[in-house]
Each structure stands twice: as structure tokens, then as C-alpha cells.
Scaffold this active site. Structure first.
Site, short mmCIF file in Angstrom:
data_model
loop_
_atom_site.label_atom_id
_atom_site.label_comp_id
_atom_site.label_asym_id
_atom_site.label_seq_id
_atom_site.Cartn_x
_atom_site.Cartn_y
_atom_site.Cartn_z
N CYS A 16 4.39 2.44 -4.37
CA CYS A 16 4.66 2.78 -2.97
C CYS A 16 5.76 1.95 -2.32
O CYS A 16 6.73 2.48 -1.79
CB CYS A 16 3.38 2.61 -2.14
N HIS A 69 5.71 1.00 3.58
CA HIS A 69 4.55 0.35 2.98
C HIS A 69 4.12 -0.81 3.88
O HIS A 69 4.95 -1.55 4.40
CB HIS A 69 4.88 -0.17 1.58
#
Length: 490
Positions: A82, A138
Site C-alpha cells: 500500500c 497510506h
């Protein structure tokens, strides 16, 4: 004081905004297209219109495809986890230049990334109103503070998500799957879990609330007369797979078909010491030992269908708004996800199941209905593509390649090899047929022919018949690799 190249270009871009201010900052929503930027966390190609799993039920994404959401069928991620994937696509700069290689590298702490102008900031500086809810950047810890850095600094208007994940049993794991003896307490130790939420009500879920909120914004706001850049992030199908029971019921266990796998799939991936480089993943070993593969696949499918319902709420909101005919939609997953392939559950590494991602693009009056485009693109290409589609000046720091020409002519040849990165000096080059993986720290080389071997079961890296192909792809590896940026302490 010495000024870095990035700092210099950033200042020049800022001056450019001032110079063109009369023409750019005064635009109205009628002058420029709006942008709806939709992220779906940990979604692989298990979407009906992508054909990744014929069992999946994604009626809203399929409807979007039928109404002009073109499937970019051969899209690759800039990274296979991510944080670095999102950092790369949002800054337009590859991990090998920014030093953001992992989830613990916050781009705002990385020397080569902290001054980059992110995609929403770039649109804001050029007259757009940027607004967001859900996971786009993130999330990172902030030293000495309890709150997290969600990337709120990148938006004119950032909103915290409105609800939790639904009520779940306090017993863990909910799925009753035992841990293996001596299992490492990794993320999957607790997170590889699934089960129904209480009440069977999707409207209590965080992602549904996010979709509803965004729909309301589209139908009640004029954004001060500016065009908008709206970034909406859905957290599912990220682990853990907790969704209402009705989504599990859509996939009876006795009807589940498991992904194709190969015994000893990892046996031909050899490191520099002449030993097998990788072992079966802990979660795969648990599911194998306790015969829970079908239940895990069922749970992932159920969570995808829940996410599809949330997307439907958002896209219906757009369709019913005054912005329907003047809004570009880009919908994407940040990386792929293994469901048993390569004896693995999850992301990371550089195999096809982790690197390939869903991307759907709708440009009103441009992208055709029910169209699949097979050109090779990368999520890092979204930044320059959106900039060009909206008539903004090019950001010279972007590593990506605008694919506007491909959107206009989706059957054209578009096969420049593209880069995916896992860690420092760990890269994959993909050209549409061949995938070449080079991991410097352990000396691993892999080469797969997707035309003959789409599941990547046979490593051809040491086959002399493929030496020329390997060397051709090897030439695309980054010549420079920025050292990893500072890591968060947690």
C-alpha cells in the site's frame, strides 16, 4: 544555501501558478472537467468485467464498465504494498527515486519525497477544490503524537471517516482458524481473519458511510464555483474480511472454485546460494493444514461484493448529480492480492498476482461503453494523464507516462515495458508478455512467459533460449536506487 533540483522545480511550478493565475485560478466548474478519484484497497482483478474470477458478483463495477468505464486490462502497480504504491502514484515519482519502499516509510519524512507536489495539491494549485474522505494516502504514525498522518495536508478539505467496521464478535479469530505452532507474530497472525458482522446491515459499515457522504457532496455542493478533485478511498477488501452475512451467503462454500495452483510452485526460484529463495506463506500454511482455502476465498469474494455495493452508491450519486456529464472517473486498486497462488495469501513480492491491478477510466464523450483496452499502463501514469485531460501544465517531475492518447484510441499499440518495485533494488519489468524479476539482495532472477504460462509456474531465467529476452528487459532496470527513507518507529 544550496537548493536541490526538486526544490527549484517546486518553486518554478509555484511561480507558474501565479503567472497563469488569471487564466487558471479563475476557472469555473464549466470550464474544466471535474475528477472523481476512487481507490479500493487490496482489490485484485476479481471483478466481473476483468474476468479474474468468474464466480465474483460485481454488478456496479460491471455497470460502470457498460456505461463508459473503460477497463485498462493490463495495468501494473508501481509497488506491491500500500504505502509505496500510493506514494508513487500520488507523487508521480518511482520508489527508486523517492526512497519510499515500504509501509513504514512516510513520504513526508523521505528527503527525496517530502517536497514533491502530490496529485491533489497539484490540482489545488491550479484552481481546483480538492476534497477527500477514506484511504487515499497510506496512514503513518506521527512521532510523539497519538494521531495519525492520513495525508490530510494534501487536500483543501479532508474529512475523517464517519463510522466503524460494523459490530464483530469479541472472540478472535472470528473464523476460528488456529495459529500454527511457532508461527511468527506477523501482521497476518491477527489480521488474516473473516466473519459476519452483527445485524446484517451494510449501511453501518465505514465504506458505505464514506460512499453515502461523497454522494451527498456531489448532490448538494457547488464547491465555490470551482471544478473539484474528489478522492474517495474504500478500505475493503483489505483484511480483515468482516462484512454482513448476506455477502457470505452469495457464495455457498460448496460452489467455491479455488484458484489454480501448482505443487512445488516455488521450487525453481533459486537464490545466489543455490537454495530455494521463498517458502510458503504462513497464512497459506494455516489454510492448508486446517483445510480452510474455500472459506478464505469465500470471504474475499464476499468482501469484494460489499465493496462493489459501496462503489454503486457513489457512482449512482454522481449519475444523479449535475456533474455527471463533466466528471472524469478513475477507479483503481493499489496493488494485487494472492489467494493461494504461489502458496501465498496477501500482497508483496513481484509476481503477477501482486503486481497487476484493476484500473477503470471514464472520460465523458471519450471512452466507449463496454470497452477493454490492452495497452500496458502503470498506476504512476494516472498523475500525468489526469493533468493532461484537465488541461493543466505538465509536472516535469512525473516519472509516469500520460496515456491520454491511448484513451482516445484504445486499440493502438501501447507496450512500453513498465516497472514495479518491491523493496530497495528489487524490481520487476513487464512488457505485456514477459515478466522479468530481479532481486539484488538475494540474487534472485525470474522470467515468465505469460502467453504460455499465465500463472507463472515455470521460471525461465536460467533457460539459455530466453537469454536475449532477459537481457532486453534487464536493460530497463533503474540505473540508480535511492536508499530507503527513514522508517516510522511503529
Amino acid at each position: 544555501m544550496k537548493v536541490t533540483k526538486i526544490e527549484y522545480i517546486r518553486k518554478m511550478l509555484f511561480l507558474a501558478v501565479i503567472i497563469v493565475g488569471i487564466n487558471t485560478l479563475s476557472v469555473t466548474a464549466q470550464d474544466k472537467p471535474n475528477v472523481l478519484f476512487i481507490s479500493i484497497d487490496d482489490l485484485n482483478d476479481w471483478i466481473g468485467c476483468f474476468g479474474g474470477n468468474p464466480q465474483v458478483k460485481t454488478p456496479n463495477l460491471d455497470k460502470f464498465h457498460a456505461e463508459g468505464g473503460m477497463v485498462m486490462y493490463d495495468t501494473q502497480a508501481p509497488a506491491t504494498v500500500c504505502g509505496p504504491s500510493r506514494s508513487a502514484l500520488l507523487t508521480g515519482v518511482r520508489a527508486c527515486k523517492s526512497g519510499v519502499y515500504g509501509n513504514r516509510n512516510n513520504l513526508k519524512n523521505a528527503p527525496k519525497a517530502k517536497d514533491l507536489i502530490t496529485l491533489p495539491e497539484y490540482f489545488s494549485k491550479h484552481g481546483y477544490h480538492s476534497i477527500s474522505m477514506g484511504k487515499i494516502f497510506h496512514k503513518h504514525s506521527i512521532p510523539g503524537q497519538k494521531k495519525k498522518d492520513n495525508g490530510e495536508w494534501a487536500f483543501d478539505e479532508w474529512h475523517k471517516t464517519l463510522a466503524g467496521v460494523g459490530t464483530i464478535s469479541k472472540e478472535r479469530p472470528v473464523n476460528g482458524l488456529p495459529n500454527l505452532p511457532n508461527e511468527k507474530k506477523s501482521y497476518h497472525y491477527k489480521a488474516f481473519d473473516w466473519g459476519p458482522t452483527k445485524g446484517n446491515d451494510e449501511t453501518k459499515m465505514k465504506d458505505y458511510q464514506t460512499a453515502k457522504w461523497a454522494s451527498e457532496q456531489l448532490n448538494t455542493r457547488d464547491f465555490d464555483g470551482k471544478p473539484f478533485f474528489m478522492a474517495i478511498g474504500f478500505s475493503k477488501p483489505h483484511l480483515s474480511w468482516y462484512v454482513p452475512q448476506k455477502y457470505f451467503d452469495m457464495y455457498p462454500l460448496d460452489k467455491i472454485v479455488l484458484p489454480k495452483t501448482c505443487d512445488n510452485d516455488l521450487g525453481d526460484i533459486i537464490n545466489k546460494y543455490g537454495k530455494q529463495a521463498y517458502k510458503a506463506h504462513w497464512s497459506w500454511l494455516r489454510a492448508e493444514k486446517y483445510d480452510r482455502h474455500k472459506e478464505s476465498v469465500q470471504a474475499y469474494l464476499a468482501t469484494i461484493t460489499f465493496a462493489d455495493d459501496c462503489v454503486g452508491v457513489l457512482l449512482d450519486g454522481l449519475a444523479n448529480s449535475k456533474y455527471a456529464d463533466n466528471t472524469i472517473v478513475m477507479l483503481w486498486g493499489d496493488h494485487g492480492w494472492h489467494l493461494g497462488e504461489k502458496q501465498k495469501y496477501g500482497k508483496t513480492y513481484l509476481w503477477q498476482e501482486s503486481a497487476r491491478v484493476p484500473l477503470m477510466v471514464k472520460v465523458p464523450a471519450v471512452t466507449p461503453n463496454k470497452k477493454q483496452c490492452n495497452g500496458i499502463v502503470n498506476l504512476i501514469d494516472m498523475y500525468p494523464t489526469l493533468v493532461e485531460l484537465c488541461g493543466l501544465p505538465r509536472n516535469p517531475l512525473n516519472d509516469g507516462r500520460s496515456f491520454v492518447e491511448l484513451l482516445k484510441n484504445p486499440d493502438m499499440e501501447w507496450n512500453e515495458p513498465t516497472l514495479t518495485t518491491d523493496k530497495y533494488k528489487s524490481h520487476r519489468i513487464y512488457d505485456g508478455r514477459y515478466s522479468y524479476i530481479n532481486v539484488q539482495h538475494n540474487g534472485v532472477e525470474e522470467l515468465y512467459d505469460h502467453e504460455k504460462d499465465p500463472m507463472e509456474w515455470t521460471n525461465l531465467a536460467n533457460n539459455p533460449e530466453y537469454a536475449e529476452i532477459k537481457e532486453r528487459l534487464r536493460a530497463y532496470l533503474p540505473k540508480e536506487n535511492e536508499p530507503e527513507g527513514p522508517r516510522n518507529i511503529d
